[in-house]
Structure formats: structure tokens, C-alpha cells
Design a protein around this motif. Structure first.
Motif, PDB file in Angstrom:
ATOM      1  N   UNK A  35      32.494  35.468  63.208  1.00 17.55           N
ATOM      2  CA  UNK A  35      33.578  34.685  62.617  1.00 17.55           C
ATOM      3  C   UNK A  35      33.149  33.254  62.352  1.00 17.55           C
ATOM      4  N   UNK A  36      32.292  32.699  63.205  1.00 17.30           N
ATOM      5  CA  UNK A  36      31.821  31.329  62.987  1.00 17.30           C
ATOM      6  C   UNK A  36      31.036  31.224  61.684  1.00 17.30           C
ATOM      7  N   UNK A  37      30.178  32.202  61.430  1.00 21.76           N
ATOM      8  CA  UNK A  37      29.402  32.191  60.193  1.00 21.76           C
ATOM      9  C   UNK A  37      30.314  32.401  58.989  1.00 21.76           C
ATOM     10  N   UNK A  38      31.252  33.310  59.106  1.00 20.74           N
ATOM     11  CA  UNK A  38      32.192  33.545  58.000  1.00 20.74           C
ATOM     12  C   UNK A  38      32.988  32.282  57.682  1.00 20.74           C
ATOM     13  N   UNK A  39      33.368  31.532  58.725  1.00 20.91           N
ATOM     14  CA  UNK A  39      34.123  30.301  58.517  1.00 20.91           C
ATOM     15  C   UNK A  39      33.302  29.292  57.715  1.00 20.91           C
ATOM     16  N   UNK A  40      32.023  29.175  58.038  1.00 17.35           N
ATOM     17  CA  UNK A  40      31.170  28.247  57.300  1.00 17.35           C
ATOM     18  C   UNK A  40      30.968  28.702  55.861  1.00 17.35           C
ATOM     19  N   UNK A  41      30.779  29.992  55.655  1.00 16.51           N
ATOM     20  CA  UNK A  41      30.598  30.504  54.300  1.00 16.51           C
ATOM     21  C   UNK A  41      31.852  30.274  53.454  1.00 16.51           C
ATOM     22  N   UNK A  42      33.023  30.447  54.069  1.00 16.81           N
ATOM     23  CA  UNK A  42      34.271  30.201  53.338  1.00 16.81           C
ATOM     24  C   UNK A  42      34.423  28.721  53.019  1.00 16.81           C
ATOM     25  N   UNK A  43      34.024  27.871  53.963  1.00 16.35           N
ATOM     26  CA  UNK A  43      34.134  26.422  53.761  1.00 16.35           C
ATOM     27  C   UNK A  43      33.216  25.947  52.643  1.00 16.35           C
ATOM     28  N   UNK A  44      31.998  26.497  52.599  1.00 16.67           N
ATOM     29  CA  UNK A  44      31.018  26.082  51.600  1.00 16.67           C
ATOM     30  C   UNK A  44      31.108  26.877  50.304  1.00 16.67           C
ATOM     31  N   UNK A  45      31.766  28.021  50.381  1.00 15.91           N
ATOM     32  CA  UNK A  45      31.932  28.916  49.224  1.00 15.91           C
ATOM     33  C   UNK A  45      30.588  29.417  48.695  1.00 15.91           C
ATOM     34  N   UNK A  48      25.585  32.428  53.212  1.00 17.60           N
ATOM     35  CA  UNK A  48      24.535  31.768  53.977  1.00 17.60           C
ATOM     36  C   UNK A  48      23.516  32.749  54.543  1.00 17.60           C
ATOM     37  N   UNK A  49      23.935  33.998  54.724  1.00 18.19           N
ATOM     38  CA  UNK A  49      23.063  34.998  55.340  1.00 18.19           C
ATOM     39  C   UNK A  49      23.026  36.264  54.511  1.00 18.19           C
ATOM     40  N   UNK A  50      21.860  36.907  54.518  1.00 15.04           N
ATOM     41  CA  UNK A  50      21.722  38.258  53.975  1.00 15.04           C
ATOM     42  C   UNK A  50      21.719  39.207  55.156  1.00 15.04           C
ATOM     43  N   UNK A  51      22.655  40.145  55.167  1.00 11.57           N
ATOM     44  CA  UNK A  51      22.830  41.019  56.319  1.00 11.57           C
ATOM     45  C   UNK A  51      22.410  42.434  55.970  1.00 11.57           C
ATOM     46  N   UNK A  52      21.702  43.073  56.901  1.00  8.98           N
ATOM     47  CA  UNK A  52      21.405  44.499  56.793  1.00  8.98           C
ATOM     48  C   UNK A  52      21.656  45.114  58.158  1.00  8.98           C
ATOM     49  N   UNK A  53      21.486  46.410  58.267  1.00  8.23           N
ATOM     50  CA  UNK A  53      21.747  47.076  59.546  1.00  8.23           C
ATOM     51  C   UNK A  53      20.733  46.672  60.613  1.00  8.23           C
ATOM     52  N   UNK A  54      19.550  46.219  60.201  1.00 10.70           N
ATOM     53  CA  UNK A  54      18.503  45.901  61.168  1.00 10.70           C
ATOM     54  C   UNK A  54      18.115  44.425  61.200  1.00 10.70           C
ATOM     55  N   UNK A  55      18.504  43.665  60.209  1.00 12.06           N
ATOM     56  CA  UNK A  55      17.951  42.326  60.103  1.00 12.06           C
ATOM     57  C   UNK A  55      18.965  41.378  59.485  1.00 12.06           C
ATOM     58  N   UNK A  56      18.893  40.133  59.894  1.00 11.14           N
ATOM     59  CA  UNK A  56      19.699  39.061  59.318  1.00 11.14           C
ATOM     60  C   UNK A  56      18.759  37.935  58.948  1.00 11.14           C
ATOM     61  N   UNK A  57      18.844  37.468  57.720  1.00 10.39           N
ATOM     62  CA  UNK A  57      17.997  36.337  57.318  1.00 10.39           C
ATOM     63  C   UNK A  57      18.795  35.421  56.397  1.00 10.39           C
ATOM     64  N   UNK A  58      18.439  34.152  56.365  1.00 10.12           N
ATOM     65  CA  UNK A  58      19.208  33.215  55.553  1.00 10.12           C
ATOM     66  C   UNK A  58      18.921  33.360  54.063  1.00 10.12           C
ATOM     67  N   UNK A  59      19.929  33.104  53.265  1.00  8.08           N
ATOM     68  CA  UNK A  59      19.741  32.952  51.827  1.00  8.08           C
ATOM     69  C   UNK A  59      19.056  31.614  51.570  1.00  8.08           C
ATOM     70  N   UNK A  60      18.595  31.351  50.349  1.00  9.54           N
ATOM     71  CA  UNK A  60      18.044  30.011  50.068  1.00  9.54           C
ATOM     72  C   UNK A  60      19.032  28.893  50.409  1.00  9.54           C
ATOM     73  N   UNK A  61      20.314  29.098  50.089  1.00 11.64           N
ATOM     74  CA  UNK A  61      21.320  28.106  50.477  1.00 11.64           C
ATOM     75  C   UNK A  61      21.441  28.023  51.998  1.00 11.64           C
ATOM     76  N   UNK A  62      21.339  29.168  52.665  1.00  5.97           N
ATOM     77  CA  UNK A  62      21.422  29.189  54.114  1.00  5.97           C
ATOM     78  C   UNK A  62      20.274  28.440  54.769  1.00  5.97           C
ATOM     79  N   UNK A  63      19.056  28.588  54.220  1.00  2.00           N
ATOM     80  CA  UNK A  63      17.906  27.863  54.767  1.00  2.00           C
ATOM     81  C   UNK A  63      18.098  26.355  54.611  1.00  2.00           C
TER      82      UNK A  63
END
Length: 296
Positions: A35-45, A48-63
Motif C-alpha cells: 500500500x505504501x508503494x501504491x500511495x506513492x505511485x498514485x501521488x506521482x501518477x 515506480x515498480x515493474x512487478x512479476x511473480x518472482x521479481x520486483x524492479x524499478x522502472x526508469x522513473x522509479x530509479x
């Protein structure tokens, strides 16, 4: 959860590449981290993260956002410490070689924690080259020549090294007279796996002031300093380790020094830590203490 706490959570997710590990590190429910990450993504629109079943990594904006968050959070910690007059607070997460920790750091740790009651220390032992930033460490204590160009480096000391074998090995293979004769005379080394070279490290000697490397056949390659030494005790080949680690074995004769007239170059010990305009007080006092442990 306020905005700053959400930033702290997000930075940890980026470092750990996992919601679950972040929740474990911070002692939070996994749902709170999400929820904390979702809150930031909603705030920034922006995602921030690319999610898969095994891995999480930042998008360019997230980095990019994570870099700004680290700078902001570090500046807040430095600013609060300068006004509060309190001793540093929080957890210091450090990656260390296990033998270094046991020999140099742990004997002095009770005094350090008594002087800094607001700190706790998380020592992660590893002989591999960890990624300081991606794995969420404040610093790493490394033996050898650092290869990372994106980290700050602080030289701690240098350690003399020694070439060793067991008496049983010498009884079978004889005593070599020169590094150049090791291969021709049928000697073997115990391989120590190095991720930086993607293979076992060669033996090193100083011959007439010049550094020389020698690679020998190996019946065993290991990635742990303890197994490396144990294999030498078992007579499986030649090893090279810091002299402090061999002192007890040399004293009782279970390992003997080989080719002492061709010493190894001293190996550097270095503290590595992320680049920042200011170093957080908890990390600063810890690294100062680590350096002092090697002077004691």
C-alpha cells in the motif's frame, strides 16, 4: 503511513527487489509495504515498480525517484542528528567476511554497543561480492582490490598473506623451491571461487619485486574461507590466506608456510558505501569504529 515513511519503504523495496523481504526487514505486514508503494505511485501518477511473480524492479522513473528519496532521507537523518544532540539511532546493515568479523570486530562489539545504545548492528557474513546498494547494505567490508566504481571507498588496512600446506601434503609432493616449479613438479592448489573472475583465483607471489600469478590443477574449488582452510588441513593442496587467519595453525604445526622467500602482496581491506553528499551518523560512527578495530 506518512509520506516520509512511504519513501523509506519504497527505497527498501528497490534495494531488496522484493515486497516480502522488505516487510521482513522493516517488521511490517506485506500488505502495508504494498500500500505504501501504491500511495506513492498514485501521488506521482507514474508506475515506480515493474512487478512479476518472482521479481520486483524499478522502472526508469522509479530509479530516479529512489535516488531522490535516498538523498532526502539521508539529509533528514543528518539534520536531525545535528540538532538533537543524541547519539546515533537505528540499524546499521553491513556485509562482512566472516573471518574478519570474528577476529577483528566481534571482540570489540560489546563496547561499541554500550557507547551507542541507540544503535543495533546487522552483520551479514558472506565471502561473495555482494551488491551494496541493491541488497540494501549501508556498507561492506571487503578484502581484496575493490572493482566497484559506483561506490565510495575507504581504505581500512592491509593484511599480510601467507602460502600454506599441510605436513601430509608436503610428505606426498615434496617441498618446492620456486613458484616457477610448482606446475612442473606436480603441485596442486585448492581453488577459491571468485565471482569477479568467474573462476578460481590463481596463486600470487612476489618474485624479484614483480607480481607473478600461478594457476595449478585443482581437485576442489570452494567459495567459503572456512572450507578453504579446512581443505588445506585435509591435505588437498596449497592455499593462500591472511596470516592472522593462519596464526593458530602455524603455531601448532597443522599448517606450514610454503615459499616464504616469495611472499604475497599484502591484501587491502576496504569499506565500501553508497555515494551521498552526507554520511548518516549511524553509518559514520560504525565505519569509524570498524577502522579502529584494525588498529587495536
Amino acid at each position: 503511513m506518512d509520506h516520509l515513511d512511504a519513501m523509506r519503504v519504497f527505497v527498501r523495496v528497490v534495494e531488496r527487489c522484493s515486497f516480502t523481504r522488505t516487510a521482513e526487514d522493516l517488521g511490517l505486514p506485506r500488505s502495508t509495504v504494498t500500500e505504501a508503494v501504491k500511495m506513492l505511485e498514485a501521488r506521482l501518477d507514474v508506475p515506480l515498480l515493474l512487478r512479476s511473480t518472482r521479481h520486483v524492479r524499478p522502472t526508469p522513473d522509479g530509479e530516479r525517484y529512489a535516488r531522490h528519496c535516498r538523498s532526502i532521507l539521508n539529509d533528514i537523518e543528518v539534520a536531525e542528528a545535528s540538532f538533537s544532540g543524541r547519539s546515533p539511532q537505528g540499524v546499521v546493515r553491513a556485509s562482512v567476511h566472516g573471518t574478519l568479523a570474528r577476529f577483528f570486530l566481534l571482540p570489540h562489539l560489546p563496547d561499541f554497543l554500550a557507547r551507542h545504545p541507540g544503535l543495533s548492528v546487522e552483520l551479514r557474513e558472506s565471502d561473495r561480492l555482494v551488491s551494496v546498494i541493491e541488497e540494501g547494505f549501508d556498507c561492506a567490508l571487503r578484502v581484496g582490490v575493490p572493482r566497484e566504481c559506483d561506490l565510495m571507498m575507504r581504505r581500512v588496512t592491509t593484511l599480510p598473506e601467507v602460502t600454506l600446506v599441510s605436513p601430509a601434503y608436503l610428505a606426498r609432493h615434496g617441498v618446492p623451491t620456486h613458484p616457477d616449479r610448482l606446475l612442473a613438479d606436480g603441485h596442486r592448489m585448492i581453488g577459491f571461487w571468485c565471482s569477479a573472475v568467474n573462476g578460481p583465483m590463481p596463486l600470487e607471489f612476489l618474485c624479484d619485486g614483480e607480481r607473478r600469478t600461478v594457476s595449478l590443477p585443482t581437485a576442489l574449488t570452494v567459495s567459503s574461507a572456512e572450507s578453504y582452510t579446512a581443505a588445506a588441513h585435509a591435505g588437498l593442496g596449497i592455499i593462500q590466506i591472511p596470516r592472522y587467519h593462519a596464526a593458530a595453525a602455524l603455531a601448532v604445526g597443522t599448517l606450514v608456510e610454503l615459499l616464504p622467500e616469495f611472499p604475497l602482496p599484502a591484501v587491502p581491506v576496504t569499506l565500501l558505501y553508497p555515494r551521498s553528499r552526507h554520511l548518516a551518523p549511524r553509518v559514520q560512527v560504525f565505519m569509524d569504529w570498524v577502522q579502529g578495530c584494525f588498529r587495536a
